[in-house]
Structures are given as structure tokens and as C-alpha cells.
Design a protein around this motif. Structure first.
Motif, PDB file in Angstrom:
ATOM      1  N   ARG A 335      47.629 -28.933  18.246  1.00 35.36           N
ATOM      2  CA  ARG A 335      46.176 -29.142  18.274  1.00 35.36           C
ATOM      3  C   ARG A 335      45.458 -27.805  18.282  1.00 35.36           C
ATOM      4  O   ARG A 335      45.945 -26.829  18.850  1.00 35.36           O
ATOM      5  CB  ARG A 335      45.771 -29.914  19.527  1.00 35.36           C
ATOM      6  CG  ARG A 335      46.440 -31.245  19.715  1.00 35.36           C
ATOM      7  CD  ARG A 335      46.172 -31.795  21.102  1.00 35.36           C
ATOM      8  NE  ARG A 335      46.761 -30.920  22.140  1.00 35.36           N
ATOM      9  CZ  ARG A 335      46.607 -31.099  23.444  1.00 35.36           C
ATOM     10  NH1 ARG A 335      45.865 -32.113  23.883  1.00 35.36           N
ATOM     11  NH2 ARG A 335      47.180 -30.285  24.315  1.00 35.36           N
ATOM     12  N   SER A 336      44.293 -27.805  17.675  1.00 41.63           N
ATOM     13  CA  SER A 336      43.418 -26.640  17.824  1.00 41.63           C
ATOM     14  C   SER A 336      42.666 -26.780  19.143  1.00 41.63           C
ATOM     15  O   SER A 336      42.661 -27.845  19.765  1.00 41.63           O
ATOM     16  CB  SER A 336      42.438 -26.551  16.646  1.00 41.63           C
ATOM     17  OG  SER A 336      41.549 -27.655  16.652  1.00 41.63           O
ATOM     18  N   VAL A 337      42.015 -25.720  19.564  1.00 39.04           N
ATOM     19  CA  VAL A 337      41.264 -25.740  20.811  1.00 39.04           C
ATOM     20  C   VAL A 337      40.176 -26.816  20.746  1.00 39.04           C
ATOM     21  O   VAL A 337      39.417 -26.890  19.773  1.00 39.04           O
ATOM     22  CB  VAL A 337      40.628 -24.367  21.086  1.00 39.04           C
ATOM     23  CG1 VAL A 337      39.716 -24.418  22.306  1.00 39.04           C
ATOM     24  CG2 VAL A 337      41.713 -23.311  21.286  1.00 39.04           C
ATOM     25  N   GLY A 338      40.115 -27.666  21.755  1.00 36.39           N
ATOM     26  CA  GLY A 338      39.072 -28.692  21.821  1.00 36.39           C
ATOM     27  C   GLY A 338      39.441 -30.020  21.215  1.00 36.39           C
ATOM     28  O   GLY A 338      38.707 -31.004  21.389  1.00 36.39           O
ATOM     29  N   ALA A 339      40.562 -30.101  20.500  1.00 33.45           N
ATOM     30  CA  ALA A 339      40.997 -31.366  19.906  1.00 33.45           C
ATOM     31  C   ALA A 339      41.746 -32.178  20.961  1.00 33.45           C
ATOM     32  O   ALA A 339      42.795 -31.754  21.448  1.00 33.45           O
ATOM     33  CB  ALA A 339      41.890 -31.115  18.700  1.00 33.45           C
ATOM     34  N   LYS A 340      41.200 -33.330  21.313  1.00 32.84           N
ATOM     35  CA  LYS A 340      41.779 -34.142  22.380  1.00 32.84           C
ATOM     36  C   LYS A 340      42.447 -35.390  21.797  1.00 32.84           C
ATOM     37  O   LYS A 340      41.848 -36.108  21.008  1.00 32.84           O
ATOM     38  CB  LYS A 340      40.694 -34.548  23.375  1.00 32.84           C
ATOM     39  CG  LYS A 340      40.055 -33.358  24.096  1.00 32.84           C
ATOM     40  CD  LYS A 340      38.985 -33.827  25.067  1.00 32.84           C
ATOM     41  CE  LYS A 340      38.345 -32.641  25.775  1.00 32.84           C
ATOM     42  NZ  LYS A 340      37.279 -33.084  26.722  1.00 32.84           N
ATOM     43  N   ILE A 341      43.689 -35.611  22.209  1.00 29.34           N
ATOM     44  CA  ILE A 341      44.414 -36.810  21.811  1.00 29.34           C
ATOM     45  C   ILE A 341      45.099 -37.399  23.044  1.00 29.34           C
ATOM     46  O   ILE A 341      45.305 -36.716  24.050  1.00 29.34           O
ATOM     47  CB  ILE A 341      45.461 -36.537  20.716  1.00 29.34           C
ATOM     48  CG1 ILE A 341      46.483 -35.493  21.193  1.00 29.34           C
ATOM     49  CG2 ILE A 341      44.807 -36.115  19.419  1.00 29.34           C
ATOM     50  CD1 ILE A 341      47.668 -35.321  20.255  1.00 29.34           C
ATOM     51  N   ASP A 342      45.449 -38.676  22.957  1.00 26.87           N
ATOM     52  CA  ASP A 342      46.149 -39.353  24.043  1.00 26.87           C
ATOM     53  C   ASP A 342      47.312 -40.148  23.478  1.00 26.87           C
ATOM     54  O   ASP A 342      47.377 -40.429  22.283  1.00 26.87           O
ATOM     55  CB  ASP A 342      45.199 -40.293  24.794  1.00 26.87           C
ATOM     56  CG  ASP A 342      44.146 -39.547  25.595  1.00 26.87           C
ATOM     57  OD1 ASP A 342      44.455 -39.101  26.704  1.00 26.87           O
ATOM     58  OD2 ASP A 342      43.014 -39.400  25.087  1.00 26.87           O
ATOM     59  N   ASP A 343      48.231 -40.491  24.355  1.00 29.79           N
ATOM     60  CA  ASP A 343      49.349 -41.397  24.023  1.00 29.79           C
ATOM     61  C   ASP A 343      50.193 -40.886  22.859  1.00 29.79           C
ATOM     62  O   ASP A 343      50.660 -41.657  22.016  1.00 29.79           O
ATOM     63  CB  ASP A 343      48.820 -42.802  23.702  1.00 29.79           C
ATOM     64  CG  ASP A 343      47.954 -43.364  24.814  1.00 29.79           C
ATOM     65  OD1 ASP A 343      48.330 -43.199  25.977  1.00 29.79           O
ATOM     66  OD2 ASP A 343      46.902 -43.963  24.507  1.00 29.79           O
ATOM     67  N   SER A 344      50.418 -39.566  22.796  1.00 29.25           N
ATOM     68  CA  SER A 344      51.247 -39.007  21.727  1.00 29.25           C
ATOM     69  C   SER A 344      52.695 -39.440  21.914  1.00 29.25           C
ATOM     70  O   SER A 344      53.239 -39.402  23.024  1.00 29.25           O
ATOM     71  CB  SER A 344      51.169 -37.479  21.727  1.00 29.25           C
ATOM     72  OG  SER A 344      52.062 -36.934  20.768  1.00 29.25           O
ATOM     73  N   ILE A 345      53.327 -39.864  20.836  1.00 31.67           N
ATOM     74  CA  ILE A 345      54.734 -40.256  20.900  1.00 31.67           C
ATOM     75  C   ILE A 345      55.660 -39.072  20.649  1.00 31.67           C
ATOM     76  O   ILE A 345      56.876 -39.200  20.760  1.00 31.67           O
ATOM     77  CB  ILE A 345      55.044 -41.391  19.910  1.00 31.67           C
ATOM     78  CG1 ILE A 345      54.888 -40.920  18.458  1.00 31.67           C
ATOM     79  CG2 ILE A 345      54.180 -42.606  20.189  1.00 31.67           C
ATOM     80  CD1 ILE A 345      55.316 -41.951  17.423  1.00 31.67           C
ATOM     81  N   TYR A 346      55.061 -37.930  20.307  1.00 33.33           N
ATOM     82  CA  TYR A 346      55.842 -36.719  20.053  1.00 33.33           C
ATOM     83  C   TYR A 346      55.454 -35.617  21.033  1.00 33.33           C
ATOM     84  O   TYR A 346      54.372 -35.643  21.638  1.00 33.33           O
ATOM     85  CB  TYR A 346      55.622 -36.227  18.622  1.00 33.33           C
ATOM     86  CG  TYR A 346      56.019 -37.214  17.556  1.00 33.33           C
ATOM     87  CD1 TYR A 346      57.333 -37.680  17.464  1.00 33.33           C
ATOM     88  CD2 TYR A 346      55.089 -37.703  16.638  1.00 33.33           C
ATOM     89  CE1 TYR A 346      57.702 -38.595  16.494  1.00 33.33           C
ATOM     90  CE2 TYR A 346      55.449 -38.612  15.660  1.00 33.33           C
ATOM     91  CZ  TYR A 346      56.761 -39.056  15.583  1.00 33.33           C
ATOM     92  OH  TYR A 346      57.121 -39.961  14.630  1.00 33.33           O
ATOM     93  N   GLU A 347      56.319 -34.650  21.165  1.00 37.35           N
ATOM     94  CA  GLU A 347      56.054 -33.492  22.013  1.00 37.35           C
ATOM     95  C   GLU A 347      54.820 -32.742  21.496  1.00 37.35           C
ATOM     96  O   GLU A 347      54.691 -32.501  20.295  1.00 37.35           O
ATOM     97  CB  GLU A 347      57.265 -32.557  21.996  1.00 37.35           C
ATOM     98  CG  GLU A 347      57.051 -31.241  22.720  1.00 37.35           C
ATOM     99  CD  GLU A 347      58.128 -30.224  22.456  1.00 37.35           C
ATOM    100  OE1 GLU A 347      58.063 -29.119  23.042  1.00 37.35           O
ATOM    101  OE2 GLU A 347      59.040 -30.518  21.649  1.00 37.35           O
TER     102      GLU A 347
END
Length: 350
Positions: A335-347
């Protein structure tokens, strides 16, 4: 995949392929309008309170917008504005509509920022590799690629007031990598103008949303899990939760051709003329404009991850999420700075 001019809509009380997570609060009323446009599908979700008496007019307005985008920017329509532009071999300024000018002007700006990684003059290059309305068959030769490269490149299109000038008579435009995002923005702005604030507009996976969903929660947008890999049973690689903004994803796993037994993705490097070869499986871009996100997602697919991250860092109006392939078949998310994600199935590596 054949582009379908116009739209064929239906209204339904079902959610599209993007996830909307349900909470325990009472659901609000939702209207979903969906159909086909630009060779793909669209889904529009409108949350409203009380009676919804203007649905027919809203549907007509959406239909009119999408039909007009196709009429101006579909290379699959021989009578569209872009097809007429491509057929024109004059070196004099070519007058274009304000909408066409807006999209090409933005495309040129992003081309300059990406050093040509994003380029809308790739019509003949895409055809050479078997994509588009006039696909060639067989593996293109080096000589054929070099010939096409002689009249492609964003520098071959000049902006002159509200007109466009070809620097080579054979230069042709292909707006497929930015037109869906533009269409999303147009529909979204139309609905905002009608007083709606809780909205979700999606065309072919490109999204613009605002407010909250039916359960008064953030909208949730699934980042598709690219085919293959060691978790093929999982539909989404991660989730983006949003109460406003645009999200667009580009990936080679969606559109490819088989040439003499070799699989080639649809992302062509405009500078070399050849399909990309990096460990980037997909890029998801977040921005305030879906047109901007759509174009940048394509540009970042052309670059390796390190180059792309540097470009995103230099442009504060975008954020990005990469799904990267490892040699052992496993995958990682960056991710770049500030990009928010949840529930990632990968490292997540950053």
C-alpha cells in the motif's frame, strides 16, 4: 469482448458483485438500477427515505448519460465521435465535443505524469496484440510493432484550445482505460444534482460512492482476488471501506488473448509495444475522481511496484494498493501511504 452501445437496464432489489456488509440496524430503502454499458455491466445503488416517485426519470437520466458516453467514446461504434476522429487523417485542428476534450485532456496530463505509461494513442497497438474491435491474428513481428510505434505516443496528440491536432495522420485514440471512470463520475454527479447523498455507482468494477449503505454503514468495495495463486477459493483479496471517493482496479487476469499457445494480458507497455512482464497482478487506485483512478490504475499496471510507488508518492491526489506475485506462488499486498484496506487474505508488506 464486444462493446455494447447504449444500455439495457433492469431495476432489482439485489446487491451487485461488490460486498455490502450488513449490520444490526434496520435497513433503509434502497433502489438498485443495473444493466449493460461499454461492453460491461453497471450497478447503481441509491439509498433514500420515504417514497421514491422519480425512479423512472432517474433511470432515463442515467440511460441518457451512458448512451452519450458510448456515442462519443466507443471504438466499437463506427459512427462514434472517437471513430470519426480516428478516421480523420488531417493535420489541421480537429474540433471535438467538450466531453471528448475533457477526457483526452486529462489523459494527456496523466501521460505526462507517468512518462507515457498511460497513453490513449494505443488503438493500433492493442489491435496488433489481438484486442479491440479490429484484432489482428497471430504473434506480431518486431517490425510490425516498430511501425505502429512510429505513429503512437501521447506526444502525437496536441491540444489547441478546444481542438486536437494529430502529429501523424495514422494516430488513433483508444479511451477504454479512462472512459468507464469518466462515465462513473458523470452518473455520480447527475445523482448528486438530484439531491441524493448516499450513493454507490459502479461500471465494470470502477466505483464512486458517498455517504452510507442500506444499513447505515460504510460502503465496502471488494478488491478482486486475481485468478490462480494459492487461495483460488477466495473471491476478494481485501476490502476497502469508504464513505466517499472513487476506487478503480486494473489487472491482467481479467482480459487476455492466446496467441500460438502463449497467454498475453491486455496491458501493453506503450513505450515498448510489448505486453508487460512484472510481478504486479493488480493495482487498485483511490482518488476523488473515478476518471483519474481508472487511468492511474492502468498506468501503474505498466510499471513495476517500486516505480509505481514512487509515482504515487509524487501525486498526492491518488493512493494505491498492489497485489504482488512471488515466485513460489504466494502473494503479498502493498500500500501507499494513506491507503487503508481491511480483511486482507495475503501478507501486507507495507
Amino acid at each position: 469482448m464486444k462493446r455494447i452501445p447504449g444500455t439495457n437496464k433492469r431495476t432489482q432489489i439485489l446487491l451487485g458483485f461488490l460486498l455490502v456488509w450488513m449490520g444490526c440496524s434496520s435497513p433503509r430503502d434502497i433502489i438498485i438500477i443495473s444493466g449493460q454499458t461499454m461492453g460491461t455491466t453497471y450497478s447503481i445503488k441509491i439509498i433514500h427515505v420515504g417514497l421514491f416517485e422519480a425512479q423512472k426519470k432517474i433511470e432515463q437520466g442515467i440511460d441518457s448519460i451512458l448512451t452519450e458516453v458510448n456515442r462519443k467514446m466507443s471504438t466499437w461504434d463506427s459512427n462514434s465521435e472517437i471513430s470519426r476522429f480516428n478516421q480523420n487523417q488531417t493535420d489541421s485542428p480537429i474540433p471535438v465535443s467538450p466531453e471528448f476534450f475533457q477526457v483526452v485532456n486529462m489523459a494527456q496530463a496523466i501521460s505526462r505524469k507517468t512518462n507515457g505509461a498511460f497513453d490513449v494513442t494505443v488503438f493500433d497497438l492493442m489491435s496488433l496484440w489481438g484486442f479491440g474491435p479490429n484484432p489482428k491474428s497471430g504473434m506480431p513481428t518486431h517490425e510490425e510493432i516498430e511501425k505502429v510505434l512510429s505513429f503512437t505516443g501521447y506526444e502525437k496528440i496536441m491540444i489547441d484550445k478546444k481542438s486536437l491536432i494529430k502529429q501523424h495522420p495514422s494516430t488513433k485514440l483508444d479511451l477504454n482505460a479512462i472512459a468507464k471512470g469518466y462515465g462513473v463520475d458523470k452518473v455520480f454527479q447527475f445523482l448528486l444534482s438530484k439531491g441524493f447523498t448516499d450513493l454507490f455507482v459502479e461500471i465494470g468494477g470502477e466505483v464512486q460512492c458517498s455517504g452510507r449503505n442500506q444499513r447505515n454503514k460504510y460502503w465496502s468495495i471488494g478488491i478482486e482476488n486475481p485468478s490462480g495463486g494459492n487461495k483460488p477459493d477466495r473471491m476478494f483479496a481485501a476490502i476497502v471501506y469508504s464513505d466517499g471517493g472513487a476506487v478503480a482496479t486494473s489487472g491482467n487476469y481479467r482480459n487476455f488473448v492466446n496467441i500460438n499457445g502463449e497467454i498475453h494480458g491486455h496491458t501493453i507497455n506503450p513505450n515498448t509495444g510489448y505486453p508487460i512482464q512484472t510481478n504486479v497482478l493488480s493495482v487498485t487506485v483511490l482518488s476523488n475522481s473515478c476518471m483519474v483512478a481508472d487511468a492511474w490504475a492502468t498506468a501503474l499496471m505498466v510499471m513495476d511496484y517500486e516505480t509505481g510507488l514512487k509515482k504515487v508518492t509524487e501525486n498526492p491526489d491518488i493512493k494505491a494498493v498492489w497485489i504482488l506475485d512471488k515466485k513460489d506462488g504466494s502473494r503479498r499486498v502493498a500500500r501507499s501511504v494513506g491507503a487503508k484496506i481491511d480483511d486482507s487474505i495475503y501478507e501486507i508488506i507495507r
